[in-house]
Design a protein around this motif. Sequence first.
Motif, mmCIF file in Angstrom:
data_model
loop_
_atom_site.group_PDB
_atom_site.id
_atom_site.type_symbol
_atom_site.label_atom_id
_atom_site.label_comp_id
_atom_site.label_asym_id
_atom_site.label_seq_id
_atom_site.Cartn_x
_atom_site.Cartn_y
_atom_site.Cartn_z
ATOM 1 N N PHE A 241 0.829 -1.214 0.000
ATOM 2 C CA PHE A 241 0.000 0.000 0.000
ATOM 3 C C PHE A 241 0.863 1.264 0.000
ATOM 4 O O PHE A 241 0.494 2.276 -0.618
ATOM 5 C CB PHE A 241 -0.960 -0.008 1.189
ATOM 6 C CG PHE A 241 -2.186 -0.846 0.951
ATOM 7 C CD1 PHE A 241 -3.235 -0.347 0.188
ATOM 8 C CD2 PHE A 241 -2.275 -2.129 1.445
ATOM 9 C CE1 PHE A 241 -4.363 -1.114 -0.058
ATOM 10 C CE2 PHE A 241 -3.393 -2.921 1.209
ATOM 11 C CZ PHE A 241 -4.443 -2.416 0.441
ATOM 12 N N LEU A 242 2.019 1.212 0.663
ATOM 13 C CA LEU A 242 2.931 2.344 0.602
ATOM 14 C C LEU A 242 3.464 2.512 -0.824
ATOM 15 O O LEU A 242 3.569 3.644 -1.324
ATOM 16 C CB LEU A 242 4.086 2.136 1.583
ATOM 17 C CG LEU A 242 5.148 3.254 1.638
ATOM 18 C CD1 LEU A 242 4.505 4.609 1.920
ATOM 19 C CD2 LEU A 242 6.201 2.928 2.693
ATOM 20 N N SER A 243 3.770 1.397 -1.500
ATOM 21 C CA SER A 243 4.220 1.452 -2.886
ATOM 22 C C SER A 243 3.119 2.009 -3.787
ATOM 23 O O SER A 243 3.386 2.794 -4.711
ATOM 24 C CB SER A 243 4.634 0.060 -3.367
ATOM 25 O OG SER A 243 5.739 -0.417 -2.628
ATOM 26 N N GLY A 244 1.876 1.603 -3.518
ATOM 27 C CA GLY A 244 0.752 2.157 -4.268
ATOM 28 C C GLY A 244 0.633 3.658 -4.077
ATOM 29 O O GLY A 244 0.363 4.397 -5.033
ATOM 30 N N ALA A 245 0.864 4.116 -2.845
ATOM 31 C CA ALA A 245 0.819 5.555 -2.570
ATOM 32 C C ALA A 245 1.935 6.280 -3.325
ATOM 33 O O ALA A 245 1.734 7.408 -3.814
ATOM 34 C CB ALA A 245 0.943 5.799 -1.066
ATOM 35 N N ILE A 246 3.101 5.641 -3.433
ATOM 36 C CA ILE A 246 4.210 6.234 -4.185
ATOM 37 C C ILE A 246 3.832 6.367 -5.660
ATOM 38 O O ILE A 246 4.119 7.385 -6.306
ATOM 39 C CB ILE A 246 5.491 5.393 -4.020
ATOM 40 C CG1 ILE A 246 6.002 5.499 -2.584
ATOM 41 C CG2 ILE A 246 6.580 5.852 -5.002
ATOM 42 C CD1 ILE A 246 7.142 4.547 -2.262
ATOM 43 N N MET A 247 3.172 5.346 -6.209
ATOM 44 C CA MET A 247 2.728 5.419 -7.598
ATOM 45 C C MET A 247 1.742 6.564 -7.789
ATOM 46 O O MET A 247 1.821 7.316 -8.770
ATOM 47 C CB MET A 247 2.071 4.098 -8.019
ATOM 48 C CG MET A 247 3.001 2.909 -8.111
ATOM 49 S SD MET A 247 2.089 1.425 -8.672
ATOM 50 C CE MET A 247 3.244 0.117 -8.242
ATOM 51 N N VAL A 248 0.799 6.695 -6.857
ATOM 52 C CA VAL A 248 -0.181 7.790 -6.943
ATOM 53 C C VAL A 248 0.537 9.138 -6.898
ATOM 54 O O VAL A 248 0.232 10.052 -7.687
ATOM 55 C CB VAL A 248 -1.214 7.687 -5.800
ATOM 56 C CG1 VAL A 248 -2.098 8.938 -5.754
ATOM 57 C CG2 VAL A 248 -2.071 6.431 -5.974
ATOM 58 N N TYR A 249 1.483 9.278 -5.987
ATOM 59 C CA TYR A 249 2.235 10.526 -5.877
ATOM 60 C C TYR A 249 3.033 10.799 -7.144
ATOM 61 O O TYR A 249 3.108 11.942 -7.620
ATOM 62 C CB TYR A 249 3.164 10.464 -4.668
ATOM 63 C CG TYR A 249 3.962 11.739 -4.445
ATOM 64 C CD1 TYR A 249 3.318 12.944 -4.164
ATOM 65 C CD2 TYR A 249 5.355 11.735 -4.519
ATOM 66 C CE1 TYR A 249 4.042 14.114 -3.972
ATOM 67 C CE2 TYR A 249 6.087 12.894 -4.328
ATOM 68 C CZ TYR A 249 5.421 14.075 -4.052
ATOM 69 O OH TYR A 249 6.143 15.231 -3.864
ATOM 70 N N GLU A 250 3.623 9.750 -7.707
ATOM 71 C CA GLU A 250 4.381 9.886 -8.961
ATOM 72 C C GLU A 250 3.492 10.471 -10.056
ATOM 73 O O GLU A 250 3.902 11.378 -10.791
ATOM 74 C CB GLU A 250 4.908 8.517 -9.384
ATOM 75 C CG GLU A 250 5.688 8.498 -10.680
ATOM 76 C CD GLU A 250 6.162 7.104 -11.059
ATOM 77 O OE1 GLU A 250 6.734 6.951 -12.148
ATOM 78 O OE2 GLU A 250 5.947 6.154 -10.261
ATOM 79 N N HIS A 251 2.273 9.970 -10.167
ATOM 80 C CA HIS A 251 1.356 10.468 -11.191
ATOM 81 C C HIS A 251 0.890 11.889 -10.896
ATOM 82 O O HIS A 251 0.598 12.659 -11.825
ATOM 83 C CB HIS A 251 0.157 9.530 -11.321
ATOM 84 C CG HIS A 251 0.483 8.244 -12.029
ATOM 85 N ND1 HIS A 251 0.546 8.140 -13.399
ATOM 86 C CD2 HIS A 251 0.793 7.021 -11.546
ATOM 87 C CE1 HIS A 251 0.871 6.903 -13.741
ATOM 88 N NE2 HIS A 251 1.032 6.209 -12.627
ATOM 89 N N SER A 252 0.822 12.246 -9.614
ATOM 90 C CA SER A 252 0.381 13.602 -9.262
ATOM 91 C C SER A 252 1.426 14.652 -9.644
ATOM 92 O O SER A 252 1.115 15.838 -9.739
ATOM 93 C CB SER A 252 0.087 13.684 -7.763
ATOM 94 O OG SER A 252 1.296 13.701 -6.997
#
Length: 287
Positions: A241-252
């Motif tokens: 889930f932390l990795s998923g949050a990193i992906m979301v942040y990357e796209h932001s």
Amino acid sequence: MFKKLAIILEMIKFEHTLFALPFAFLGAILGNVVEEGTFPSLMEWVWITLAMVGARSAAMTLNRVIDARIDQKNPRTAMRAIPAKLISMKEAALFIAGSFVLLFVSAYQLNILSVWLLPLAVFFLVFYSYTKRFTYLCHVILGGTIALAPLGGWVGATGTLSAEAFLLYAGVVFWTAGFDVIYATQDADYDRKHGLYSIPSYFGIPKALLIARIFHVISFTAFLVLGAVSSFGWVYFAGVFLSGAIMVYEHSMVSADDLSKLNLAFFTMNGILSVVMFVFSLGDLLL
């Protein structure tokens, strides 16, 4: 000689081995735990690391050699070492040969399945550099090539393959494909004008960023399923889930109207993600 070696290592961004090495280690650890209930031996760690370094070094240098003419015409890449004539094709070829020797010796030291699968691995290490010339799915093929790292780690440590190995493989394939699509947005116009294939040049940047998000959703899902079928605990899932949050942040950090933070999104965030996945997975297995 050392100056030339330093130029080559800078050319292939040797430090970015960090992207895939933690996943190679994860493949080795998870494979050993699933198949044998133990951790890899010290020498298995050493040979898997050397095999990974040899494979990536050969692949990246081959990519620079194969794309030399394309890089020379692109203002963003014209000052890379080969187009700028900082190193010769012969020097690059010698480095490629040495890298493949390192890969072959390391595989031989691990097990027979690693040796048998070498031709397939070498094929993809060479083939992916040509794919931008005929398919916009080149990002997925690159992902499939980089994802050989965890698959290779699994095989290197166990001499076997199982369903869990391919779930890990799928997660890395689409994680890589997603961030490569984002990175390719900066060359969308150049690729379109020069007949090169990429998702941004084919679909346009807004749709490409959407496709990158879809790839990352697939990657996130594969990591979740891997945790479920491998009986991981809460620490592993916290890492996912932390990795998923990193992906979301990357796209932001990037949009069709603003690509100014692209390098930060590409290099920093993905380096962090691979380390997060390894550390949390290892922590879960140690508990």
